[in-house]
Design a protein around this motif. Structure first.
Motif, PDB file in Angstrom:
ATOM      1  N   SER A 198       8.883   2.318   4.067  1.00 46.55           N
ATOM      2  CA  SER A 198       8.098   3.938   3.942  1.00 46.55           C
ATOM      3  C   SER A 198       9.112   4.967   3.634  1.00 46.55           C
ATOM      4  O   SER A 198       8.625   5.952   3.017  1.00 46.55           O
ATOM      5  CB  SER A 198       7.907   4.105   5.620  1.00 46.55           C
ATOM      6  N   GLN A 199      10.538   4.776   3.789  1.00 46.45           N
ATOM      7  CA  GLN A 199      11.191   5.813   3.114  1.00 46.45           C
ATOM      8  C   GLN A 199      11.013   6.156   1.696  1.00 46.45           C
ATOM      9  O   GLN A 199      11.255   7.304   1.235  1.00 46.45           O
ATOM     10  CB  GLN A 199      12.692   5.643   3.373  1.00 46.45           C
ATOM     11  N   THR A 200      10.498   5.151   0.758  1.00 45.39           N
ATOM     12  CA  THR A 200      10.254   5.292  -0.560  1.00 45.39           C
ATOM     13  C   THR A 200       9.095   6.220  -0.826  1.00 45.39           C
ATOM     14  O   THR A 200       9.034   6.788  -1.741  1.00 45.39           O
ATOM     15  CB  THR A 200      10.264   4.104  -1.128  1.00 45.39           C
ATOM     16  N   LEU A 201       8.362   6.542   0.249  1.00 48.08           N
ATOM     17  CA  LEU A 201       7.254   7.279   0.258  1.00 48.08           C
ATOM     18  C   LEU A 201       7.394   8.702   0.679  1.00 48.08           C
ATOM     19  O   LEU A 201       6.590   9.691   0.282  1.00 48.08           O
ATOM     20  CB  LEU A 201       6.038   6.732   0.961  1.00 48.08           C
ATOM     21  N   THR A 202       8.240   9.070   1.429  1.00 44.16           N
ATOM     22  CA  THR A 202       8.725  10.559   1.724  1.00 44.16           C
ATOM     23  C   THR A 202       8.835  11.380   0.710  1.00 44.16           C
ATOM     24  O   THR A 202       9.166  11.270  -0.442  1.00 44.16           O
ATOM     25  CB  THR A 202       9.752  10.765   2.553  1.00 44.16           C
ATOM     26  N   VAL A 229      -2.920   3.344  -1.975  1.00 44.76           N
ATOM     27  CA  VAL A 229      -2.588   3.086  -0.536  1.00 44.76           C
ATOM     28  C   VAL A 229      -3.603   2.758   0.346  1.00 44.76           C
ATOM     29  O   VAL A 229      -4.693   3.835   0.251  1.00 44.76           O
ATOM     30  CB  VAL A 229      -1.366   3.817  -0.210  1.00 44.76           C
ATOM     31  N   GLU A 230      -3.610   2.031   1.270  1.00 45.06           N
ATOM     32  CA  GLU A 230      -4.850   2.019   2.306  1.00 45.06           C
ATOM     33  C   GLU A 230      -4.217   2.436   3.749  1.00 45.06           C
ATOM     34  O   GLU A 230      -3.140   2.027   4.134  1.00 45.06           O
ATOM     35  CB  GLU A 230      -4.907   0.502   2.417  1.00 45.06           C
ATOM     36  N   VAL A 258       0.717   8.506  10.094  1.00 44.19           N
ATOM     37  CA  VAL A 258      -0.305   7.564   9.461  1.00 44.19           C
ATOM     38  C   VAL A 258       0.790   6.072   9.222  1.00 44.19           C
ATOM     39  O   VAL A 258       2.083   6.130   9.064  1.00 44.19           O
ATOM     40  CB  VAL A 258      -0.440   8.036   8.314  1.00 44.19           C
ATOM     41  N   LYS A 259      -0.127   5.007   9.348  1.00 49.00           N
ATOM     42  CA  LYS A 259       0.636   3.706   9.013  1.00 49.00           C
ATOM     43  C   LYS A 259      -0.416   3.195   7.746  1.00 49.00           C
ATOM     44  O   LYS A 259      -1.475   3.024   7.738  1.00 49.00           O
ATOM     45  CB  LYS A 259       0.222   2.746  10.098  1.00 49.00           C
ATOM     46  N   LEU A 260       0.477   3.061   6.646  1.00 51.92           N
ATOM     47  CA  LEU A 260      -0.139   2.453   5.558  1.00 51.92           C
ATOM     48  C   LEU A 260      -0.091   1.015   5.412  1.00 51.92           C
ATOM     49  O   LEU A 260       1.120   0.460   5.783  1.00 51.92           O
ATOM     50  CB  LEU A 260       0.629   3.226   4.266  1.00 51.92           C
ATOM     51  N   ALA A 261      -0.764   0.304   4.693  1.00 50.82           N
ATOM     52  CA  ALA A 261      -0.760  -1.159   4.712  1.00 50.82           C
ATOM     53  C   ALA A 261       0.518  -1.370   3.634  1.00 50.82           C
ATOM     54  O   ALA A 261       0.670  -0.906   2.650  1.00 50.82           O
ATOM     55  CB  ALA A 261      -2.131  -1.704   3.920  1.00 50.82           C
ATOM     56  N   GLY A 262       0.969  -2.630   3.942  1.00 53.78           N
ATOM     57  CA  GLY A 262       2.003  -2.946   3.142  1.00 53.78           C
ATOM     58  C   GLY A 262       3.741  -2.475   3.463  1.00 53.78           C
ATOM     59  O   GLY A 262       4.763  -2.510   2.873  1.00 53.78           O
ATOM     60  N   ILE A 321      10.434   3.092  13.546  1.00 58.03           N
ATOM     61  CA  ILE A 321      11.018   1.789  12.831  1.00 58.03           C
ATOM     62  C   ILE A 321       9.730   0.829  12.245  1.00 58.03           C
ATOM     63  O   ILE A 321      10.306   0.171  11.565  1.00 58.03           O
ATOM     64  CB  ILE A 321      12.197   0.819  13.711  1.00 58.03           C
ATOM     65  N   LYS A 322       8.777   1.183  12.722  1.00 61.58           N
ATOM     66  CA  LYS A 322       7.568   0.384  12.128  1.00 61.58           C
ATOM     67  C   LYS A 322       6.970   0.727  10.745  1.00 61.58           C
ATOM     68  O   LYS A 322       5.786   0.423  10.437  1.00 61.58           O
ATOM     69  CB  LYS A 322       6.619  -0.041  13.235  1.00 61.58           C
TER      70      LYS A 322
END
Length: 175
Positions: free
Chosen positions: A76-80, A51-52, A65-69, A18-19
């Motif tokens: 994050s679902q928008t990046l899958t 992205v960072e 992976v955890k991306l900044a922002g 969830i994070k």
């Protein structure tokens, strides 16, 4: 203003937890090597944004992976499903007789007898060896539209001439 040449090195997968963590499908030879690249760009086609990478880790047999922002699952679902790209200049230098897959795209493929089999349009990774996807010429004498040629050096692939953009193979044009 010209944009630097980019190379796709992976793809973002499903959200994990969830994070905002995401699964990573790495296309690099050693999966963790994808994190050696200092800056990532994510997107599809030429629509890439920087992205960072904040943190990454192994989880079971995959990478996350955890991306900044991107701190919540919904963001994050928008990046899958988006590609992970890096600037081509970040790739390691190769020896003179080595090449990247991207270097083979567009090369002419001819057999030992000089028959023009077509151009490399793609490569596929199989369990045992890579395969050249060769789009045949429009007026191919054997009526082929596409050929799948195993990329096995010294067996099927005789030579790769990067300067002439020609791959010579031991392949029957009727097959």
């Amino acid at each position: 203003m010209s944009h630097p040449e980019t190379v796709i090195v992976g793809r973002l997968g499903a959200v994990y937890g969830i994070k905002g963590w995401l699964k990573v499908n790495s296309f690099t030879e050693q999966a963790e090597a994808i994190f050696d690249y200092s800056s990532w760009m994510v997107g599809k086609d030429s629509q890439l944004k920087n992205v960072e990478v904040v943190e990454w880790r192994r989880h079971n047999h995959s990478l996350i992976v955890k991306l900044a922002g991107f701190d919540v699952r919904e963001q994050s679902q928008t990046l899958t499903g988006l590609d992970i790209a890096v600037e081509a200049e970040q790739l390691p230098e190769l020896a003179e007789d080595e090449f990247y897959w991207r270097d083979l795209l567009g090369m002419q493929v001819v057999n030992r007898q000089g028959y023009d089999l077509g151009k490399v349009t793609d490569l596929m990774e199989t369990g045992s060896n890579d395969v050249l996807v060769v789009k045949a010429n429009l007026k191919d004498a054997f009526g082929k539209k596409e050929r799948l040629i195993p990329f096995i050096e010294s067996q099927m692939v005789d030579s790769v001439d990067q300067s002439a953009q020609v791959i010579t193979v031991d392949w029957d044009p009727g097959f």
